[in-house]
Design an enzyme around this catalytic site. Structure first.
Site, mmCIF file in Angstrom:
data_model
loop_
_atom_site.group_PDB
_atom_site.id
_atom_site.type_symbol
_atom_site.label_atom_id
_atom_site.label_comp_id
_atom_site.label_asym_id
_atom_site.label_seq_id
_atom_site.Cartn_x
_atom_site.Cartn_y
_atom_site.Cartn_z
ATOM 1 N N HIS A 287 -3.365 7.274 2.498
ATOM 2 C CA HIS A 287 -3.749 5.967 1.975
ATOM 3 C C HIS A 287 -5.136 5.622 2.490
ATOM 4 O O HIS A 287 -5.439 5.801 3.669
ATOM 5 C CB HIS A 287 -2.733 4.915 2.419
ATOM 6 C CG HIS A 287 -3.180 3.513 2.176
ATOM 7 N ND1 HIS A 287 -3.591 3.077 0.943
ATOM 8 C CD2 HIS A 287 -3.308 2.446 3.020
ATOM 9 C CE1 HIS A 287 -3.953 1.805 1.030
ATOM 10 N NE2 HIS A 287 -3.790 1.406 2.270
ATOM 11 N N CYS B 49 0.804 -1.218 0.000
ATOM 12 C CA CYS B 49 0.000 0.000 0.000
ATOM 13 C C CYS B 49 0.842 1.275 0.000
ATOM 14 O O CYS B 49 0.331 2.353 -0.298
ATOM 15 C CB CYS B 49 -0.949 0.005 1.197
ATOM 16 S SG CYS B 49 -2.164 -1.334 1.170
ATOM 17 N N ASN C 138 -10.163 -0.012 -0.414
ATOM 18 C CA ASN C 138 -8.700 0.052 -0.410
ATOM 19 C C ASN C 138 -8.180 -0.556 -1.709
ATOM 20 O O ASN C 138 -8.227 -1.767 -1.897
ATOM 21 C CB ASN C 138 -8.170 -0.703 0.813
ATOM 22 C CG ASN C 138 -6.658 -0.666 0.915
ATOM 23 O OD1 ASN C 138 -5.963 -0.219 0.007
ATOM 24 N ND2 ASN C 138 -6.126 -1.146 2.031
#
Length: 329
Positions: free
Chosen positions: A255, A113, A285
């Site tokens: 994020h 990520c 996500n």
């Protein structure tokens, strides 16, 4: 010489997987998912013939169009992904072929990520060194390919998508990518967020498939705790290093792991919610895709003005985490 973002673009599959859809697949419901994650729906690449390289290729074509640039002008292509089409060749090489960037060299970065920030920082150094003037950076993942849709704790979180930027030398050294702080913790982070099989340690066998080892595994509580601490700490560090107050920051671009982590990071920075960009409710996500998707949307909405101060922060498997300070040109 500083590196500045001169174009943004994003690609999201059309197919939507809503919380109500997940109710038909799992023992869960919309209220439970929203209260714990802030997510309402996510995009899924349903076409089995298309994967991460396709999404990143679509982003690359849009970037060229946005910048009115010929593919031969691109000198470097960096793709951040943890779901490559294949272990090799690199997804970036597929993207190079899709757009016809015959003069570029291309490679992937896998920092989960945090991948886009790691790639963006790497690309900025290539610009700052004077070695290159036109670098394409894309983050994207087809997370649906590694998610166990019988596992409630992970199935609700992830979606598919990609986005990216073109980096070029800034016209003024006071603008562009002004600071970056990147970190990893392989001593304690490697066992909490991972996909155990598919690499050289556990190549695909009937046993690894039967044990569902080719799906993402996450220790949710530990990852949540580490993500909140790490993202908040690096955001505070970026602010201190660059003498930024909460009032100075135009947008925190975090994020998009889940809304609770985003809120905790913003609270640590002393930021009002209107300065925190979040689209996790719509996309979930998308791992390496989250931050560049946010940047693309902010740019599309014309919310980024010359001099806007952006703080980008991320956290991912490894553990990896980081922050980047951009003064928009």
């Amino acid at each position: 010489m500083k590196a500045a973002i001169t174009a943004t673009a994003k690609y999201l599959p059309q197919s939507v997987l809503s919380n109500h859809d997940l109710e038909q697949m799992l023992e869960t419901n919309d209220e439970w998912i929203r209260s714990r994650t802030g997510i309402g729906e996510r995009r899924i690449m349903n076409d089995p013939s298309k994967a991460t390289a396709y999404m990143c290729g679509e982003v690359a074509l849009q970037l060229l169009e946005a910048r009115k640039m010929k593919p031969e002008e691109i000198e470097v292509i960096i793709v951040a992904t943890m779901t490559p089409d294949m272990l090799f060749p690199a997804t970036a090489c597929f993207v190079q072929g899709i757009i016809g960037a015959t003069n570029a060299w291309a490679f992937d970065i896998n920092a989960a990520c945090s991948g886009f920030l790691f790639a963006l920082s790497t690309a900025s150094r290539l610009i700052e060194s004077g070695a290159h003037k036109k670098v394409m950076v894309i983050g994207g993942d087809k997370m649906s390919s590694v998610i166990d849709y019988t596992n409630r704790s992970t199935a609700i979180l992830f979606g598919d998508g990609a986005a990216g930027v073109i980096l070029e030398p800034s016209t003024n050294d006071n603008y562009g990518i002004l600071d970056a702080r990147l970190y990893s913790d392989g001593a304690s982070g490697t066992s909490h967020l991972l996909m155990a099989a598919g690499g050289s340690l556990n190549p695909a066998t009937h046993e690894t498939v039967d044990k569902r080892m080719h799906f993402l595994h996450q220790d949710g509580k530990q990852v949540f705790k580490s993500a909140v601490t790490s993202m908040a700490d690096v955001a505070a560090e970026i602010m201190t290093r660059n003498n930024l107050s909460a009032e100075d920051i135009s947008f925190l671009v975090p994020h998009q792991a889940n809304q609770r982590i985003i809120n905790a990071t913003a609270e640590r920075m002393g930021l009002d919610q209107e300065k925190v960009y979040s689209n996790v409710a719509r996309y979930g996500n998308t791992t390496a895709g989250t931050i560049p998707i946010c940047l693309a949307e902010l740019n599309e909405q014309e919310q980024l003005k010359t001099g806007s101060n952006l703080v980008l922060v991320s956290f991912g498997a490894g553990y990896t985490w980081g922050g980047i300070y951009i003064k928009w040109q």
